[in-house]
Structure formats: C-alpha cells, structure tokens
Design an enzyme around this catalytic site. Sequence first.
Site, PDB file in Angstrom:
ATOM      1  N   ALA A   1     -23.723   6.620   7.467  1.00  0.00           N
ATOM      2  CA  ALA A   1     -23.769   5.157   7.404  1.00  0.00           C
ATOM      3  C   ALA A   1     -23.526   4.572   8.785  1.00  0.00           C
ATOM      4  O   ALA A   1     -22.875   5.188   9.627  1.00  0.00           O
ATOM      5  CB  ALA A   1     -22.721   4.635   6.420  1.00  0.00           C
ATOM      6  N   ASP A   2     -24.072   3.392   8.987  1.00  0.00           N
ATOM      7  CA  ASP A   2     -23.819   2.679  10.230  1.00  0.00           C
ATOM      8  C   ASP A   2     -24.055   1.195   9.993  1.00  0.00           C
ATOM      9  O   ASP A   2     -24.629   0.796   8.978  1.00  0.00           O
ATOM     10  CB  ASP A   2     -24.702   3.182  11.374  1.00  0.00           C
ATOM     11  CG  ASP A   2     -24.086   2.858  12.729  1.00  0.00           C
ATOM     12  OD1 ASP A   2     -23.197   3.621  13.153  1.00  0.00           O
ATOM     13  OD2 ASP A   2     -24.456   1.843  13.337  1.00  0.00           O
ATOM     14  N   GLN A   3     -23.583   0.390  10.946  1.00  0.00           N
ATOM     15  CA  GLN A   3     -23.717  -1.047  10.842  1.00  0.00           C
ATOM     16  C   GLN A   3     -23.927  -1.630  12.231  1.00  0.00           C
ATOM     17  O   GLN A   3     -23.320  -1.168  13.203  1.00  0.00           O
ATOM     18  CB  GLN A   3     -22.445  -1.643  10.231  1.00  0.00           C
ATOM     19  CG  GLN A   3     -22.494  -3.138   9.996  1.00  0.00           C
ATOM     20  CD  GLN A   3     -21.182  -3.641   9.432  1.00  0.00           C
ATOM     21  OE1 GLN A   3     -20.129  -3.425  10.031  1.00  0.00           O
ATOM     22  NE2 GLN A   3     -21.228  -4.299   8.286  1.00  0.00           N
TER      23      GLN A   3
END
Length: 197
Positions: free
Chosen positions: A73-75
């Site tokens: 996951a990343d943002q």
Amino acid sequence: MLLILASSSPTRARLLSEAGLMFDVRPAELDERAAEEPLRQAGAPPEDLAMALALAKAQMVSERFPGDLVIGADQTLDLDGEAFSKPHDMEAARRQLLRLSGRTHHLHAAAACARNGEIVWSHSETAELTMRPFGPVFVGRYLAAVGERALGSVGAYQIEGRGIQLFSRIDGDFFAVLGLPLLPLLEFLRHEGLVET
C-alpha cells in the site's frame, strides 16, 4: 497460506487488525523516493505514484514468501498536480502545512495484492480534503503538540487525532484518508477465503 502486510505503517496494521485479520508484517525494503523518481521525471500524476509504489512493495515481498498473499500500500498527497511525500523533518512539515492552509488537496490511497511475485489485485481511492486557513503561530503550536508523529504521514497530519483541527471539509472514504482502501481490500480477501463471509 499466510497474509502479509508489506508496510511499516502502524495505521495500516491497526486497520487490518481491528478488522479482525490475522497477518504478519514484513515491510518492503524499498527506497521509495528512488523508485518513484523515474515516474516523477516522466510527469506521472500523483495517483500513479501511489499505485506504482503499492505494486512494487507487494511484488517485492511476495517474491520472498512464495504462496502467501502480500498486501502492498502507498499514499500520495496531490496539491494541484504536485505530489508530496512524507516531510523529512519538522521544518519541512511546517512549510508543507503552510502551503496547504486554506486550500483543497487530494489523498490517493493505493493497495495491491501479490502472490508469487505476480499482482492478483489492485485498487485505489481518492479523497478530497480542504484545510481551513491558519497561520504560522497555529502551525507551530500544532507541531509542538503532535511532535514527530507529523513526519509519519504525507500530509503531516493524522485526521484521527489532533490533525482534524486543520480541516474545514473532508469528502471521500475515511480509510482512504488513513492510507488504505480497506472496504475493497476486504471484499477481495473474502473472495480469496481469507476473511469470513
């Protein structure tokens, strides 16, 4: 088959744990800034950076744990097309918050699942956040109160804590703001038999 979270984010781990999932944490050893630099140079939009890093983390860790399902996951924070990363120190956090003051930005949260080095699922969500106007004195007080926690998120805030005081409006999925499109992920995990139906 194990479920593995390829992230060192305590928020993502807490979200999965509170949703009732059993998983191991094996952060990807990825230099995120180096990995995204070619994309930045090519003019990739901020949402593509988040997805590229989520995919890379999932693939990298899944190659080390054959047969297991790995969540990456990343943002990214997007202010008028400019992608922001986590501030590297308190001065960078101060400058960033002052740039965001009184303006609307977007948070792009991406997640991907991989098995045996192959991506088997991916999804992204975007939330729109508007900060209220504030000045340097307020930012100084805010950063003094939250301390180093400001360096743990792309926006230098956590809306689940004191950071909510920075905002006048938030539109979009709560979990996307926290950095993980949780509801679509849970739906995929149910399909995989890793969450009760």
